[in-house]
Motif scaffolding. Structure first.
Motif, mmCIF file in Angstrom:
data_model
loop_
_atom_site.group_PDB
_atom_site.id
_atom_site.type_symbol
_atom_site.label_atom_id
_atom_site.label_comp_id
_atom_site.label_asym_id
_atom_site.label_seq_id
_atom_site.Cartn_x
_atom_site.Cartn_y
_atom_site.Cartn_z
ATOM 1 N N ILE A 82 0.865 -1.179 0.000
ATOM 2 C CA ILE A 82 0.000 0.000 0.000
ATOM 3 C C ILE A 82 0.903 1.232 0.000
ATOM 4 N N PRO A 83 0.793 2.089 -1.010
ATOM 5 C CA PRO A 83 1.641 3.281 -1.022
ATOM 6 C C PRO A 83 1.327 4.174 0.176
ATOM 7 N N LEU A 84 2.383 4.758 0.783
ATOM 8 C CA LEU A 84 2.179 5.602 1.959
ATOM 9 C C LEU A 84 1.591 6.949 1.582
ATOM 10 N N TRP A 85 2.058 7.486 0.457
ATOM 11 C CA TRP A 85 1.716 8.862 0.111
ATOM 12 C C TRP A 85 0.914 8.851 -1.191
ATOM 13 N N PRO A 86 -0.425 9.127 -1.109
ATOM 14 C CA PRO A 86 -1.242 9.045 -2.330
ATOM 15 C C PRO A 86 -0.760 10.016 -3.411
ATOM 16 N N ASN A 87 -0.215 11.165 -3.004
ATOM 17 C CA ASN A 87 0.221 12.145 -4.007
ATOM 18 C C ASN A 87 1.741 12.220 -4.098
ATOM 19 N N GLY A 88 2.411 11.152 -3.738
ATOM 20 C CA GLY A 88 3.878 11.180 -3.744
ATOM 21 C C GLY A 88 4.382 11.693 -2.419
ATOM 22 N N PRO A 89 5.596 11.279 -2.008
ATOM 23 C CA PRO A 89 6.131 11.645 -0.696
ATOM 24 C C PRO A 89 6.447 13.142 -0.606
ATOM 25 N N PRO A 90 6.465 13.686 0.639
ATOM 26 C CA PRO A 90 6.909 15.082 0.787
ATOM 27 C C PRO A 90 8.363 15.217 0.344
ATOM 28 N N ASP A 91 8.715 16.398 -0.156
ATOM 29 C CA ASP A 91 10.035 16.688 -0.732
ATOM 30 C C ASP A 91 10.699 15.454 -1.344
ATOM 31 N N PRO A 92 10.127 14.951 -2.453
ATOM 32 C CA PRO A 92 10.736 13.774 -3.086
ATOM 33 C C PRO A 92 12.101 14.125 -3.666
ATOM 34 N N ARG A 93 12.987 13.161 -3.637
ATOM 35 C CA ARG A 93 14.296 13.330 -4.235
ATOM 36 C C ARG A 93 14.326 12.508 -5.520
ATOM 37 N N PRO A 94 14.908 13.060 -6.566
ATOM 38 C CA PRO A 94 14.999 12.230 -7.777
ATOM 39 C C PRO A 94 15.763 10.953 -7.460
ATOM 40 N N THR A 122 12.103 4.999 -3.667
ATOM 41 C CA THR A 122 11.602 6.375 -3.748
ATOM 42 C C THR A 122 10.101 6.422 -3.487
ATOM 43 N N ARG A 123 9.423 5.261 -3.639
ATOM 44 C CA ARG A 123 7.982 5.203 -3.386
ATOM 45 C C ARG A 123 7.741 4.270 -2.204
ATOM 46 N N PRO A 124 7.711 4.823 -0.972
ATOM 47 C CA PRO A 124 7.588 3.977 0.228
ATOM 48 C C PRO A 124 6.205 3.337 0.309
ATOM 49 N N THR A 125 6.181 2.140 0.911
ATOM 50 C CA THR A 125 4.916 1.390 1.030
ATOM 51 C C THR A 125 4.845 0.696 2.388
ATOM 52 N N ILE A 126 3.632 0.227 2.748
ATOM 53 C CA ILE A 126 3.495 -0.742 3.830
ATOM 54 C C ILE A 126 2.853 -2.001 3.244
ATOM 55 N N THR A 127 3.202 -3.148 3.838
ATOM 56 C CA THR A 127 2.586 -4.418 3.450
ATOM 57 C C THR A 127 2.044 -5.056 4.725
ATOM 58 N N VAL A 128 0.759 -5.419 4.722
ATOM 59 C CA VAL A 128 0.116 -5.974 5.920
ATOM 60 C C VAL A 128 0.140 -7.498 5.855
ATOM 61 N N TYR A 129 0.672 -8.125 6.929
ATOM 62 C CA TYR A 129 0.687 -9.584 7.035
ATOM 63 C C TYR A 129 -0.224 -9.962 8.203
ATOM 64 N N PRO A 130 -1.429 -10.500 7.922
ATOM 65 C CA PRO A 130 -2.347 -10.869 9.013
ATOM 66 C C PRO A 130 -1.785 -12.044 9.808
ATOM 67 N N PRO A 131 -2.255 -12.207 11.071
ATOM 68 C CA PRO A 131 -1.759 -13.307 11.903
ATOM 69 C C PRO A 131 -2.048 -14.666 11.261
ATOM 70 N N THR A 132 -1.156 -15.635 11.477
ATOM 71 C CA THR A 132 -1.365 -16.974 10.934
ATOM 72 C C THR A 132 -1.967 -17.896 11.989
ATOM 73 N N THR A 133 -1.932 -17.485 13.264
ATOM 74 C CA THR A 133 -2.658 -18.222 14.308
ATOM 75 C C THR A 133 -3.672 -17.240 14.895
#
Lengths: 749, 128
Positions: A470-482, A515-526
């Protein structure tokens, strides 16, 4: 000599060829005496400080001899005249620095020696400042001495030689042999093992082959270049193939030799073949990407690397300006090394003459020794009249032929080239020369930029099937660096052995250029406990140790009924201030917590039991998350109204809390208060990267603020062990963490 | 004081640190190349270390400027035949004197402006 220790004799054998670099009159007068002094100096260094002292002294003398030789050539032999009467120059010495024939003759080569010494010195300066292992630095020094020795020997052996065509062919075959039987790392075979180190053969021989080919083309050397192109396609080595294609293209533009066009066809085909296959070699610390990362070690280090890299093309510029008879040779030399710098700027390629290895240093010296001395002015003058006008016309025509060769038929673009060539050809000598030169340089850049573009197609890091980022920043990160390159995943590799590094018997991976940070959710397995943990991998804010300190942590958490959220934050970052802070990472961490908490219902999480867990640089992020609750960026959406304070923190071998060099004064940006959440700390006494003081000082601050905490310090275990179990007791920490999570009520008993 | 013919000894000032160090090294007697390196290191307490290349470039230049000359004496018995001994010319001695005087004037100005410390007062036995 019989009483001389063997080590001293070896050092002498390396240093004596350097005496050959000095101007002849100086050499004849002083060389014998200088040999005696060198012997005294080396013998004494060996006697008083042993082998280390001898090596140091020899390195210093080598640099000094090379620098003196360059200086004497540069200032010219007329210093005597200037010393005697500064107002009246010696009658035999005409003014104007380059008109003097004795001085101009070897100017590009002499300047090249100075540039090689300066660039290697700059690289060693950078590595010292960046804290690279001493063996890297020594290796570069040794390569420089060997390279200068080679130039000296080449001058002794005979004047003005290019490699015979047969030798070019043999070298091409050697490259092919490397491709087929060489050391294979992550699918690329570019190296051979030599005396305990790995050598990139193409970087040593290809520049020399190209300079020779520029000087003299016959059947064998043309075939040799084609074989080299094949070898680079097989290895594969996109950067070297691009350099080869660019250099031959420049040659095809500046001469009208059909052999150059033939070689170009081979080189272009080889380069095209490398584009079909991805080039995914990992970046080696202190070697690759240094054009960027060097600035993290300080402005001086950064300037040393960039300046050193740019110095490499100075001989070509001088040669182009002052040696019109060998323009094509200097153009090829310049293209090769400009291409090497461009490859370093665009991909995971060593910056020439900077960084571990020394293959490039040897290659530079070898190609330099093949640069022709300037033709005698009298001889050059005889054909200057017709030569200049003929060349002016021929270059644009060459461009048209090149266009035809590249496109394969006379399409509209080829016609445009031809038209351009006609126009510039008519516009006259200087203009035409300049534009075709610019065209050649632009073409070289296009070829290499094309290679890098192709590299962007890499997908970067992807979670296992069934999970989405899931992208963190819908409109791109603050002060993006090339971005400095495409996001990519690599195995960690030991730069000396070129083998994968192992922890707990297994290799580990890292992600670079996020350059495009994200989170990935891993639900519990037990059974879901309702608790969640956001995981921050380590990697010094330069890369992310995505498995050993990321997905493997998630495996542990989810098997304990805890939802894991893996944060892929932006790296590399611009380090700031005394504690080398990384604001973009802290922004990503805050944003991740706010998103997770605002979507807690959706993911079956209790919003009051969301913790953070970080390793190394990520551990520092966990500390920042625990102590800074003011928003570090302008709010983007509703999620940013939710608190970013974690409910608990697991902090593993943190850094940037306090440094030995500042006498362990705590980082003022870490403000521990009673709102800092309960914390679990793990460190080892022998951690060589982040000293144990980091955890001790942070734990003391927690204690003073009345924050509940648990601190585990182990005698052994080093750094960055993640959750992999070994025979060391430190690696049993996850069991203690499970008990702690129960004790503070995050998970049920 | 005899000087180099037609040469003003202040013409070469200021000297490079290495030139001055070499002149001072030779002030007490003739030395060969490596001995000059050792003496320069000793008298600057290791601050100035000279490589062989730099030394011979400087020696050649200073010889051409007539600050130093090769020693005409026979080398000591058993010495390495490759070694040459160098000596200070009267002109070189005068140039070194002028240079140190120039430096003394600089030092005096620096003291006046309280940049350099005053010289330590001499301790008489009674003060101890």
């Amino acid at each position: 000599m019989n009483g001389t220790p063997r080590a001293v004799r070896m050092a002498q054998a390396l240093l004596h060829p350097l005496l050959r670099l000095h101007p002849r009159d100086f050499r004849e007068r002083n060389a014998a005496e200088m040999r005696a002094v060198l012997q005294d100096a080396l013998t004494e260094a060996q006697r008083e400080q042993g082998a280390g002292g001898l090596l140091k002294r020899a390195a210093r003398e080598a640099l000094d001899l090379a620098a003196t030789a360059a200086r004497l050539h540069w200032t010219g032999a007329d210093y005597r005249a200037r010393a005697r009467g500064r107002k009246t120059p010696h009658p035999s010495t005409p003014r104007g620095p380059m008109k003097d024939e004795t001085r101009g003759q070897r100017l590009p080569r002499t300047a090249g020696i100075a540039c090689a010494v300066a660039a290697t010195g700059a690289g060693m300066l950078y590595m010292t400042m960046a804290g690279a292992p001493a063996t890297y630095i020594a290796m570069n020094g040794l390569a420089l001495v060997m390279g200068l020795g080679m130039i000296g020997l080449a001058r002794t052996a005979g004047r003005d030689r290019h490699l015979p065509g047969g030798i070019v062919l043999v070298l091409g075959a050697a490259l092919l042999a490397t491709a087929l039987f060489g050391l294979r790392v992550d699918g690329a075979a570019r190296w051979v093992r030599l005396g305990g180190t790995s050598v990139q053969v193409s970087l040593i021989v290809l520049p020399a082959m190209l300079v020779s080919f520029a000087r003299h083309r016959d059947r064998h050397s043309t075939l040799g270049i084609a074989v080299a192109a094949l070898a680079l396609a097989v290895q594969p080595d996109r950067a070297m193939a691009g350099i080869l294609a660019s250099a031959v293209a420049v040659l095809a533009v500046t001469t009208r030799d059909p052999r150059a066009h033939l070689a170009l066809a081979g080189a272009a085909a080889g380069f095209a073949a490398t584009l079909l296959r991805p080039d995914t070699l990992p970046a080696v610390p202190y070697v690759d990407q240094v054009l960027y990362t060097s600035f993290d070690a300080g402005l001086v280090a950064g300037l040393a690397v960039t300046g050193g890299a740019l110095l490499l093309i100075v001989p070509a510029l001088l040669g182009f300006r002052y040696d019109p008879d060998h323009r094509e040779v200097h153009a090829v030399f310049g293209t090769v090394w400009l291409g090497a710098v461009a490859a370093a700027a665009l991909g995971n390629y060593p910056t020439p003459l900077v960084g571990y290895g020394g293959s490039a240093i040897l290659g530079y010296a070898l190609s330099l020794s093949l640069i022709p001395p300037k033709r005698h002015p009298a001889a050059a003058g005889a054909r200057a009249g017709d030569g200049a006008s003929a060349k002016a016309g021929s270059m644009p025509a060459g461009a048209a032929e090149l266009a035809t060769a590249l496109i394969g038929r006379r399409g509209p673009r080829a016609r445009a080239w031809t038209a351009l060539a006609d126009v510039t050809g008519e516009a006259g000598g200087a203009m035409a020369r300049r534009s075709s030169r610019a065209g050649a340089v632009a073409l070289a850049f296009l070829l290499i930029a094309g290679a890098a573009q192709q590299g962007d197609a890499q997908p970067g890091w992807q979670p296992a099937a069934g999970h989405t980022q899931i992208p963190l920043w819908p409109n791109g990160p603050p002060d993006p660096r090339p971005g400095v390159g495409a996001e990519a995943v690599h195995y960690a590799v030991d730069p000396e052995t070129r083998q994968r590094k192992l922890v707990g018997g297994r290799p580990y991976q890292y992600v670079e250029n996020v350059t495009r940070p994200t989170i990935t959710v891993y639900p519990p397995t037990t059974g879901n406990t309702g608790a969640a943990v956001i995981v921050y991998p380590g990697g010094g804010f330069n890369v992310l140790a995505i498995d050993i300190e990321g997905t493997e942590a998630c495996d542990w958490l989810t098997s304990n009924g805890i939802t894991c959220v893996l944060l892929k934050y932006r790296v590399p970052c611009q380090h700031e201030g005394d504690y080398r802070e990384c604001p973009s990472a802290h922004q990503d961490a805050q944003r991740a917590m706010s998103i997770v908490r605002s979507r807690a219902g959706e993911w079956h999480i209790d919003p009051n039991r969301i913790g953070v867990m970080g390793f190394s640089a990520g551990a520092h992020m966990a500390i920042m998350s625990s102590t800074r609750f003011d928003r570090l960026y302008a709010a983007v959406d509703e999620a940013d109204r939710v608190s970013s304070r974690p409910d608990f923190a697991i902090v593993l071998y943190p850094g940037r809390v306090a440094y030995r060099r500042t006498n362990f004064v705590p980082n003022p940006d870490i403000r521990v208060t009673e709102r800092t959440p309960p914390t679990f700390l793990v460190h080892t006494w022998d951690d060589p990267m982040n000293l144990v003081e980091n955890s001790l000082i942070y734990a003391t601050a927690l204690r003073r603020a009345g924050v509940p905490a648990e601190l585990h310090v182990y005698a052994q275990g080093g750094h960055a062990f993640g959750l992999r179990r070994t025979e060391l007791s430190a690696t049993a920490w996850p069991e203690l963490a499970e008990a702690w999570l129960k004790a503070i009520g995050v998970v049920g008993p | 004081m005899p000087t180099h013919p037609e040469q003003d000894p202040t013409r070469l000032l200021p000297l490079t640190p290495l030139s001055l160090a070499i002149l001072l090294a030779l002030a007490e007697g003739d030395l060969h190349g490596y001995a000059i390196i050792k003496e320069v290191e000793r008298q600057t307490a290791g601050q100035l270390t000279v490589g062989t290349g730099s030394l011979y470039a400087a020696l050649q230049r200073m010889r051409d400027e007539a600050l130093i000359a090769e020693s005409p004496d026979e080398p000591p018995a058993g010495a390495d035949a490759r070694r040459r001994y160098y000596r200070l010319t009267p002109y070189g001695r005068e140039v070194a004197r002028q240079e140190t005087q120039r430096m003394a004037r600089v030092l005096a100005v620096a003291r006046e402006k309280r940049i350099a410390p005053e010289p330590a007062p001499e301790l008489r036995p009674a003060d101890r």
